[in-house]
Design an enzyme around this catalytic site. Structure first.
Site, PDB file in Angstrom:
ATOM      1  N   SER A 194       0.964  -1.079  -0.339  1.00 23.88           N
ATOM      2  CA  SER A 194       0.424   0.613   0.009  1.00 23.88           C
ATOM      3  C   SER A 194       0.762   1.116  -0.224  1.00 23.88           C
ATOM      4  O   SER A 194       1.316   1.762  -0.588  1.00 23.88           O
ATOM      5  CB  SER A 194      -1.038  -0.029   1.444  1.00 23.88           C
ATOM      6  OG  SER A 194      -1.827   0.904   1.449  1.00 23.88           O
ATOM      7  N   ASP A 398      -8.445  -5.261  -6.241  1.00 27.47           N
ATOM      8  CA  ASP A 398      -8.415  -4.231  -5.534  1.00 27.47           C
ATOM      9  C   ASP A 398      -9.166  -2.613  -6.406  1.00 27.47           C
ATOM     10  O   ASP A 398      -8.044  -2.842  -6.338  1.00 27.47           O
ATOM     11  CB  ASP A 398      -7.092  -4.207  -4.781  1.00 27.47           C
ATOM     12  CG  ASP A 398      -7.116  -2.998  -4.213  1.00 27.47           C
ATOM     13  OD1 ASP A 398      -7.553  -2.285  -3.328  1.00 27.47           O
ATOM     14  OD2 ASP A 398      -5.127  -2.927  -3.860  1.00 27.47           O
ATOM     15  N   HIS A 451      -7.259  -5.790  -1.418  1.00 29.14           N
ATOM     16  CA  HIS A 451      -5.995  -4.404  -0.690  1.00 29.14           C
ATOM     17  C   HIS A 451      -5.622  -5.138   0.824  1.00 29.14           C
ATOM     18  O   HIS A 451      -6.811  -4.388   1.498  1.00 29.14           O
ATOM     19  CB  HIS A 451      -6.433  -3.569  -0.628  1.00 29.14           C
ATOM     20  CG  HIS A 451      -5.243  -2.550  -0.792  1.00 29.14           C
ATOM     21  ND1 HIS A 451      -5.019  -1.941  -1.776  1.00 29.14           N
ATOM     22  CD2 HIS A 451      -5.418  -1.809   0.627  1.00 29.14           C
ATOM     23  CE1 HIS A 451      -3.900  -1.037  -0.698  1.00 29.14           C
ATOM     24  NE2 HIS A 451      -4.022  -0.992   0.100  1.00 29.14           N
TER      25      HIS A 451
END
Length: 474
Positions: A194, A398, A451
């Protein structure tokens, strides 16, 4: 949802002021000198886990900063192979900025995970993760930047940036390896997911520059690993509309109108028609779980306000949060982790400096932090010329950091393709798709991943790292 922070399910459960507001009270319990004299803590037992922990787990603080004013907390899970000193060493950073590495340990790639049971007020239970990356590699899970997890500062006023955080992590790695010389020859990789997509390449550049300057000890840097990474808003946010169209969340007509009025640029709204198209896209995404578009939308787990395009408010601002999420929600597991990490006996077992934080949060979005690197692309370009290996992977469900954006920024680097797009397999099934480049970069999608990918597809991601870390094709 912006690709700049961890996704909808990453929101902290309770809001508290910055760490600096209660630091004075913390120093009454632990002095600065106490922190600096703290030695690595070997963990044999943990509340909530039955019996002795069947792997080597160490925790501790490392003092960094010009005046050693920052204490970075880590969890070290030694490789469970027959000869861990020969296995790669990963320094793992969770995104945010401000999301604790304990999240990576318990929910993504670590040797323990939260056992999902109805919360009864006792210490939540832990169990082993059969797909932990520590089966084959050594992992340092690092709480960074300062104010994240159990890491803290001994000064009242401080601020962090991407570049400053990277320098502190470099200091941490050097000091940790000085104290653990048996791992100095281990292949070193910096890894994260991320928001760490910004910070990891900077850290690798810092370490590489230190090696070139002859800094000691000489680190055996081999490369880096990035999962669902934020990299450059031009590509990250620019891929959101094509992604939601491709998965059937908006109509052909709306997609074409957005393309026509915005010219493919959704990060800088320049006219009314573009703004209207973006708003229409956002309205279509209400009720969609952006960290995994197929999973249930749980109001408790959403950040408020949510973000998507331009200012990226997804109109979740008036959602009422509940003290405990629904048991069927993934965020229920995060609530259990919050209860576990804030238990006094747990913190004692982990060797936490008493009083240094007010409350452990999985993601603390109130740390004083500024993004000072708008794009990580120049770092990738430079590192590629030095021969470092890179693995970049994306969960293909995601919406927070869509794989289309990751593929687009990789293409912008103009690396020659060595092995073109093909499926890769795990457990007799297609696990995703991959492509390798001449500059030692491998890109892979993880089919069904969100994610971030290992939380949703742990078995497949374990197979991926097991092959890549030892030089095998996916």
């Amino acid at each position: 949802m912006s690709c700049g922070k961890m996704g909808v399910s990453e929101r902290p459960f309770f809001k508290f002021p910055s760490l600096a507001l209660f630091l004075v009270a913390s120093l009454l319990s632990w002095g600065v000198n106490d922190a600096k004299e703290f030695s690595p803590h070997i963990v044999k037992h943990l509340p909530g886990f039955e019996g002795t922990i069947p792997f080597n787990l160490e925790t501790g603080y490392v003092s960094v900063g010009d005046s050693e004013e920052f204490e970075l907390f880590y969890y070290f899970a030694e490789s469970e192979s027959s000869n861990p000193k020969e296995d790669p060493l990963l320094v793992w950073l969770t995104g945010g900025p401000g999301c604790s590495a304990l999240s990576g340990l318990l929910f993504e790639i670590g040797p323990l995970k939260v056992k999902k049971l109805p919360y009864d007020g006792s210490v939540p239970s832990l169990t082993l993760n059969p797909h932990s990356w520590s089966k084959v590699v050594n992992i340092i899970f690092l709480d960074q930047p300062v104010g994240t997890g159990f890491s803290y500062a001994s000064v009242d006023n401080y601020s962090m940036t991407d570049t400053k955080a990277a320098k502190l992590v470099h200091q941490f790695i050097t000091k940790w390896l000085n104290d653990h010389p048996m791992f100095l020859s281990s292949p070193l990789y910096v890894a994260g997911d991320s928001y760490s997509g910004y910070v990891v390449p900077i850290i690798v550049q810092e370490v590489s520059d230190g090696i070139a300057a002859g800094q000691q000890p000489r680190l055996n840097l081999k490369g880096y690993i990035l999962g669902n990474p934020t990299t450059d808003s031009k590509y990250d946010s620019g891929s959101l509309v094509p992604f939601v169209h491709g998965v059937g969340l908006i109509s052909d007509e709306l997609y074409e109108a957005a393309q026509r009025s915005c010219g493919g640029d959704y990060t800088n709204i320049k006219n009314l028609k573009c703004a209207e198209a973006v708003q229409a896209v956002n309205m279509n995404l209400i009720g969609i779980n952006t960290v995994h578009i197929l999973e249930p939308f749980c109001a408790f787990a959403s950040r408020k306000p949510g973000e998507m395009l331009q200012n990226r408010r997804v109109l979740y601002e008036n959602l009422i949060e509940q003290p405990i999420p629904d048991f069927t929600c993934r965020s229920y597991d995060y609530m259990l982790a919050h209860r576990w990490a804030n238990n006094d006996t747990v913190q004692q077992a982990l060797g936490i400096h008493k009083g240094t934080i007010r409350e452990w949060q999985r993601c603390n979005y109130f740390i004083p932090y500024k993004n000072d690197v708008a794009s990580a692309l120049d770092y990738h370009r430079n590192l590629s010329t030095k021969g470092y290996r890179a693995l970049v992977y994306s969960g293909d469900h995601d919406l927070t950091c869509p794989h289309l954006g990751t593929q687009a920024w990789i293409r912008s680097l103009n690396f020659s393709i060595v092995s073109d797009w093909r499926s890769w397999w795990a457990g007799g099934q297609v696990a995703g798709y991959t492509r390798t480049y001449a500059n030692n970069m491998t890109f892979a999608t993880v089919k069904g991943g969100g994610h971030t990918a290992p939380e949703y597809r742990p078995k497949e991601c374990f197979e991926m790292i097991q092959r890549w870390a030892f030089g095998l094709p996916l």
